[in-house]
Enzyme design. Structure first.
Site, PDB file in Angstrom:
ATOM      1  N   ASP A  36      -9.045  21.606 -33.765  1.00  0.00           N
ATOM      2  CA  ASP A  36      -8.932  22.478 -34.941  1.00  0.00           C
ATOM      3  C   ASP A  36      -9.985  23.652 -34.783  1.00  0.00           C
ATOM      4  OD1 ASP A  36     -11.192  21.266 -35.777  1.00  0.00           O
ATOM      5  OD2 ASP A  36     -10.425  20.880 -37.700  1.00  0.00           O
ATOM      6  N   SER A  37     -10.753  23.398 -33.812  1.00  0.00           N
ATOM      7  CA  SER A  37     -11.650  24.781 -33.265  1.00  0.00           C
ATOM      8  C   SER A  37     -10.820  25.973 -32.920  1.00  0.00           C
ATOM      9  CB  SER A  37     -12.544  24.170 -32.142  1.00  0.00           C
ATOM     10  OG  SER A  37     -11.910  23.555 -31.056  1.00  0.00           O
ATOM     11  N   ASP A  85      -5.685  17.509 -33.233  1.00  0.00           N
ATOM     12  CA  ASP A  85      -6.386  17.286 -34.286  1.00  0.00           C
ATOM     13  C   ASP A  85      -5.713  17.467 -35.405  1.00  0.00           C
ATOM     14  OD1 ASP A  85      -9.242  16.941 -34.856  1.00  0.00           O
ATOM     15  OD2 ASP A  85      -9.899  19.071 -34.139  1.00  0.00           O
ATOM     16  N   LYS A 105      -6.299  13.108 -33.766  1.00  0.00           N
ATOM     17  CA  LYS A 105      -7.668  12.811 -34.027  1.00  0.00           C
ATOM     18  C   LYS A 105      -7.954  13.366 -35.600  1.00  0.00           C
ATOM     19  CE  LYS A 105     -11.142  15.737 -32.699  1.00  0.00           C
ATOM     20  NZ  LYS A 105     -11.887  16.271 -33.806  1.00  0.00           N
ATOM     21  N   GLU A 122     -10.967  13.457 -38.880  1.00  0.00           N
ATOM     22  CA  GLU A 122     -12.634  13.398 -39.166  1.00  0.00           C
ATOM     23  C   GLU A 122     -12.793  12.199 -40.343  1.00  0.00           C
ATOM     24  OE1 GLU A 122     -13.725  17.153 -40.427  1.00  0.00           O
ATOM     25  OE2 GLU A 122     -13.641  18.354 -38.450  1.00  0.00           O
ATOM     26  N   GLU A 177     -20.142  13.820 -33.319  1.00  0.00           N
ATOM     27  CA  GLU A 177     -20.568  15.437 -32.886  1.00  0.00           C
ATOM     28  C   GLU A 177     -22.259  15.658 -33.755  1.00  0.00           C
ATOM     29  OE1 GLU A 177     -17.687  18.377 -34.171  1.00  0.00           O
ATOM     30  OE2 GLU A 177     -19.082  19.894 -34.101  1.00  0.00           O
TER      31      GLU A 177
HETATM   32  O1  KIV Z   1     -11.798  20.658 -32.968  1.00  0.00           O
HETATM   33  C1  KIV Z   1     -12.954  20.410 -31.983  1.00  0.00           C
HETATM   34  O2  KIV Z   1     -12.903  21.348 -31.070  1.00  0.00           O
HETATM   35  C2  KIV Z   1     -13.408  19.395 -32.011  1.00  0.00           C
HETATM   36  C3  KIV Z   1     -14.347  19.090 -30.807  1.00  0.00           C
HETATM   37  C4  KIV Z   1     -15.738  19.898 -31.143  1.00  0.00           C
HETATM   38  C5  KIV Z   1     -14.580  17.437 -30.741  1.00  0.00           C
HETATM   39  O3  KIV Z   1     -13.255  18.686 -33.000  1.00  0.00           O
END
Ligand code: KIV
Length: 302
Positions: free
Chosen positions: A52-53, A91, A120, A122, A189
């Site tokens: 989600d970055s 994510d 993924k 959190e 992280e």
């Molecule tokens: O969203 C992302 O890029 C991440 C990584 C930093 C693990 O969650």
């Protein structure tokens, strides 16, 4: 499709578990678009995370909070089209797993519509029940603890997690809860290196670190940091290229060539038979305009 691309087999969580039990350190990178995913795949990166970055690094959002399921699906589809071998992890964006039911539905969409092979999300203990439910539905889950960017409004700012006795204990409990819930791997992280190494030693599943030292089972980097696309990068990142410099230089040279009239050159130019153009423009005495072209003024009529 070439014979080579037909024989490529998609990696599964079973392959990732084998890499881990074989003692291999696992490289993971984020990817957000088709051509980059294709290149990272070609380089042999086994895990691609559509993080989600994407909101911050590709869409210009201030942080991860505004990232929607629509944003994620758009980018996951592109990455899944580009990578033929890597396991693609999507994510789950902010609020997309706020209840177990929405989590299950959205995780399913990221696989069925997006083309990812895993998701993924959190959270440690607080997300364990959600992870368990998604895993039971046959969807592999990667956990993510330590700094959890979707909780930025609760944490206050981006900083290392788990430095005190209580927070370190809580992180260890989180890691175990994620493993027992059935996750196939877990991102750590911004966790102190010694704590990340201690967590890694106590887990059966691989830990994938970012800003968590070299003692993790694998590492993940945001691809724009790896490629040096920004003027700034976090301390834990190592740019392996200077794409910012390369792109700036390329764009400046291109602009200068356009200004000077040296782009396009002969080799970048397509030509036609001059005779044909002469006829089209009505410059030949034998030429008669086509009926359909009647309204178009020819040179000889001007
Ligand atoms: O969203 C992302 O890029 C991440 C990584 C930093 C693990 O969650």
């Amino acid at each position: 499709m070439s014979a080579q691309s037909e024989t490529v087999r998609r990696l599964t969580v079973v392959d990732i578990a084998k890499l881990h039990t074989d003692g291999e350190r696992i490289p993971m990178l984020t990817a957000y678009d088709m051509p980059t995913a294709r290149l990272l795949d070609e380089a042999g990166i086994p895990l691609l995370l559509v993080g989600d970055s994407v909101g911050r690094v590709m869409l210009g959002y201030e942080n991860e909070i505004p990232v929607s399921m629509a944003d994620m699906l758009h980018h996951v589809k592109a990455v899944a089209r580009g990578a033929k071998r890597a396991l693609v992890i999507a994510d789950m964006p902010f609020m997309s797993y706020a209840t177990v039911d929405t989590a299950l539905e959205n995780a399913g969409r990221l696989l069925a519509e997006g083309g990812a092979q895993a998701v993924k999300l959190e959270g440690g203990v607080r997300s364990a029940r959600t992870i368990e439910t998604i895993v039971r539905a046959g969807i592999p889950v990667m956990g993510h603890i330590g700094l959890t960017p979707q909780a930025i409004n609760a944490i206050g700012r981006v900083r290392v997690q788990g430095k005190t006795r209580d927070t370190a204990r809580a992180l260890l409990g989180d890691a175990l809860a994620v493993q027992e819930a059935g996750a196939f791997a877990i991102v750590l992280e911004l966790v102190p290196a010694q704590l990340a190494a201690a967590i890694t030693e106590r887990l059966r599943i691989p830990t994938i670190g970012i800003g968590a030292g070299a003692g993790c089972s694998g590492q993940v980097q945001v691809v724009t940091d790896l490629l040096g696309m920004e003027a700034w990068h976090p301390r834990h990142a190592r740019p392996y290229a200077d794409l910012r410099g390369t792109i700036l230089a390329a764009a400046s040279r291109y602009a200068a060539d356009v200004a000077a009239g040296t782009f396009p050159g002969e080799s970048e130019t397509v030509r036609m038979d001059d005779g044909v153009l002469t006829e089209v423009l009505g410059r030949s005495s034998l030429d008669r305009p086509e009926p359909a072209l009647k309204g178009i003024p020819l040179d000889r009529d001007l």
